[in-house]
Design an enzyme around this catalytic site. Sequence first.
Site, PDB file in Angstrom:
ATOM      1  N   HIS A 117     -16.873  -6.587   4.172  1.00 47.01           N
ATOM      2  CA  HIS A 117     -16.726  -6.635   5.632  1.00 47.01           C
ATOM      3  C   HIS A 117     -18.011  -7.215   6.206  1.00 47.01           C
ATOM      4  O   HIS A 117     -18.975  -7.456   5.468  1.00 47.01           O
ATOM      5  CB  HIS A 117     -16.441  -5.252   6.221  1.00 47.01           C
ATOM      6  CG  HIS A 117     -17.568  -4.278   6.057  1.00 47.01           C
ATOM      7  ND1 HIS A 117     -17.766  -3.554   4.894  1.00 47.01           N
ATOM      8  CD2 HIS A 117     -18.575  -3.923   6.890  1.00 47.01           C
ATOM      9  CE1 HIS A 117     -18.837  -2.773   5.039  1.00 47.01           C
ATOM     10  NE2 HIS A 117     -19.354  -2.998   6.236  1.00 47.01           N
ATOM     11  N   GLU A 135     -23.407  -9.777   6.254  1.00 47.81           N
ATOM     12  CA  GLU A 135     -24.640  -9.009   6.403  1.00 47.81           C
ATOM     13  C   GLU A 135     -25.761  -9.547   5.519  1.00 47.81           C
ATOM     14  O   GLU A 135     -26.936  -9.522   5.899  1.00 47.81           O
ATOM     15  CB  GLU A 135     -24.357  -7.540   6.082  1.00 47.81           C
ATOM     16  CG  GLU A 135     -23.455  -6.900   7.119  1.00 47.81           C
ATOM     17  CD  GLU A 135     -22.872  -5.572   6.681  1.00 47.81           C
ATOM     18  OE1 GLU A 135     -23.578  -4.787   6.015  1.00 47.81           O
ATOM     19  OE2 GLU A 135     -21.698  -5.310   7.002  1.00 47.81           O
TER      20      GLU A 135
END
Length: 275
Positions: A117, A135
């Site tokens: 994610h 990220e």
Amino acid sequence: MKVLISVDMEGVSGIVHPSETNPDRYDYERGRALMTAEANAVVAGVLDAEPTATVWVADAHGPFRNMLPEELDRRAHLVRGKPRPLGMLGGLDERTDAVLLIGYHTRAGGGPAVLAHTMSDAILDVRVAGRSFGEIGLNAAMAGHLGVPVVLLSGDDNACAELRDLVPSATTVAVKQALGQAAAVALHPEVARERLRQAAADAVRRRAQVSPLTITGPLDVEVDIYSPVTVDLATLIPGVSRAEGSRTVTFTATDFADAYGLVLLLVQLATIKPG
């Protein structure tokens, strides 16, 4: 020297399911213990290489209150809680000599990968100058904006490949091989920690050979957002526009720090529900 260790949870050895990463689920206590133990292995490796280093450990998962403070290596400084400057990189500044990303995961849509994610389930994609960043990329580039290299990453094999694509000279440790979003073949946690300790020491010793990931501005940024309500809120921010006919918002950032900060704000806006 100063070293920042940013520790996420999804990429820790043995963890494959949200029940192990969510404070409200039954297996979370095991997950946070595994996370703390991997952080300790990396702290030990850094100090094996540089015994006088100042080591900061940023709890970088979810609420940023996961690692067990009383179980963390007493030689480390723990950055805990949110909201805080620089989010997952809490404690980073221009005096930092190296960043290590531990327990990280692949970006949304980057699978097959364990618990992939980007920041939250509310963010579907972040594109900076046309390139998709999760990220790993966002944090590596934010560190690079301050001139700091990311010298080590651990996670599943896909997370490791994601960093090597951005920073080829960085060291990576695959503590598990992804089979899907919630499945992997994992190293025994003790084996993973042994490898992380050695890799951390090696990475810190060779930090001068790793260049920071530098992305210069101005930067066109696009963020795909799951909820239309969050898109509505985002357009209240000066300079943020909705792409016509989509759930994408766009803005131009003067530099990567501005882009990073606004993405963090969008993630927080996604937690607001209609009144």
